[in-house]
Scaffold this active site. Sequence first.
Site, PDB file in Angstrom:
ATOM      1  N   CYS A 169       0.806  -1.226   0.000  1.00  0.00           N
ATOM      2  CA  CYS A 169       0.000   0.000   0.000  1.00  0.00           C
ATOM      3  C   CYS A 169       0.836   1.273   0.000  1.00  0.00           C
ATOM      4  CB  CYS A 169      -0.954  -0.016   1.193  1.00  0.00           C
ATOM      5  SG  CYS A 169      -2.071  -1.431   1.172  1.00  0.00           S
ATOM      6  N   HIS A 309      -2.239   8.047   6.187  1.00  0.00           N
ATOM      7  CA  HIS A 309      -2.556   6.755   5.585  1.00  0.00           C
ATOM      8  C   HIS A 309      -3.989   6.378   5.977  1.00  0.00           C
ATOM      9  CE1 HIS A 309      -1.683   3.105   3.515  1.00  0.00           C
ATOM     10  NE2 HIS A 309      -1.767   2.340   4.579  1.00  0.00           N
ATOM     11  N   GLU A 320      -0.604   5.310  13.838  1.00  0.00           N
ATOM     12  CA  GLU A 320      -0.283   6.488  13.046  1.00  0.00           C
ATOM     13  C   GLU A 320      -0.406   7.752  13.891  1.00  0.00           C
ATOM     14  OE1 GLU A 320      -0.965   8.005   8.471  1.00  0.00           O
ATOM     15  OE2 GLU A 320      -2.403   6.600   9.329  1.00  0.00           O
ATOM     16  N   LYS A 341      -9.285   8.476   2.440  1.00  0.00           N
ATOM     17  CA  LYS A 341      -9.775   7.106   2.265  1.00  0.00           C
ATOM     18  C   LYS A 341     -11.176   6.936   2.832  1.00  0.00           C
ATOM     19  CE  LYS A 341      -5.314   4.658   2.213  1.00  0.00           C
ATOM     20  NZ  LYS A 341      -4.368   5.757   2.490  1.00  0.00           N
ATOM     21  N   HIS A 346      -9.710   2.460   0.164  1.00  0.00           N
ATOM     22  CA  HIS A 346      -8.264   2.245   0.154  1.00  0.00           C
ATOM     23  C   HIS A 346      -7.866   1.596  -1.163  1.00  0.00           C
ATOM     24  CE1 HIS A 346      -4.259   1.495   1.106  1.00  0.00           C
ATOM     25  NE2 HIS A 346      -4.355   0.707   2.167  1.00  0.00           N
ATOM     26  N   PHE A 405       2.029  -3.492   3.936  1.00  0.00           N
ATOM     27  CA  PHE A 405       2.376  -4.808   4.453  1.00  0.00           C
ATOM     28  C   PHE A 405       3.852  -5.098   4.162  1.00  0.00           C
ATOM     29  CE2 PHE A 405      -2.116  -6.889   4.075  1.00  0.00           C
ATOM     30  CZ  PHE A 405      -2.540  -6.159   5.174  1.00  0.00           C
TER      31      PHE A 405
END
Length: 420
Positions: A169, A309, A320, A341, A346, A405
């Site tokens: 991502c 994010h 975050e 998002k 996403h 990831f």
Amino acid sequence: MCGMTDNQRVVVTGTGVVSSVGNDVASFWDALLAGRSGLGPVTSFDASPMKTRIAGEIKDFDITKYMPPKEARRLDPFCHYAIAAADEALAQAGLKPAEMTDTDRAGVMVGSGIGGIRTLEEQARTMVGRGPSRSSPLMVPMMIIDMAAGALSIRYGFTGPNMGMVTACASGSHAIGEAYWVIRRGDADVMLTGGAEACISMLGMTGFCAMKAMSERNDDPVHASRPFDRDRDGFVMAEGAGILVLESLAHAKARGANILAEIIGYGASGDAYHITAPDPDGAGAARAMSCAIRRAGISPDMVDYVNAHGTSTPLNDKLETMAFKAVFGEHARKMAISSTKSMTGHALGAAGGMESVVCIQSIRTGLIAPTINLDNPDPECDLDYTPHKPKERPVRIALNTNLGFGGHNVAVIFKSWDGR
């Protein structure tokens, strides 16, 4: 990275978007400022057996507006989205590839997290149902992740550096950051860069469902993506593309380009913690942002806006927030932050491209797009995440951050262009 020397300044001269809320920058930005969600029930296949049956699909998109049908059939949809966004970005930049004489100084770097997963799924079905002899000779070139960059290079005749970026991502933002370095070190004058994704398929959604990573608010998709909210239950998968035209300042000035923003910093780091779970104290994300700030030569309190994010997963949003506090200190409570998002969903490897466009639009308009669905803020996510409505605020410096990831963390910093 943080110790490299360089002297080429890098500016953005064009942007392009394909998204669940709009298939060009103008409609994309209008939808975000209106707080309009692009999320809904999956329509491209039968998702009824799945625990998650909602997504941010692309709507009213016709690739034959950009290329003949026969040519389009040779490319996976993630390449289609990249082509549409790149055409828009080049048009805004005023660059006409056919008229460029130095195409070995123009390159492409586009990221994707999954690439041609729709092609892979279709071809696996064909192989099982009809036998290996019925497999398409185009399967491999259609599914490999670097083909978005390859297709753009072929389409425009750009013979400079040509690479695909894969960091889950974080792919789109990493591509932008690395393209920035290509120009800074003098290997190109122009780079097309960003991310593209067409991940909404049975196989793609099955994998994330099995991980229990996605929201199960199937009866209320518009309110399913709720970053930083106490009641968030996972992300909502989306697709699309976000592409930027980057140029060296000297090249942009020489041709009289309209400069949208300057990139002044890029930082990357690894968590070295877990294949899917983020570092629980946000240290990796904090390192990437701190590196970008150091490279930019600014102090943390000079950042006006952060596009987070902000995935709407329990772990990401909490860590975050911790990372923002670690990097920005007291300024974390004063700067504007939002997660778009909440509206787009996403888009995995395309997220960084789209959200970089958001940062540039915020700089150009003095408007902060909101985080919708932030009805009950998580006590552990207690910063100004711009709930519900856009905010007017001068933005000179904006930071985009994405995490992936494998422990991939990235931050890119954009600054308003003042003509100097």
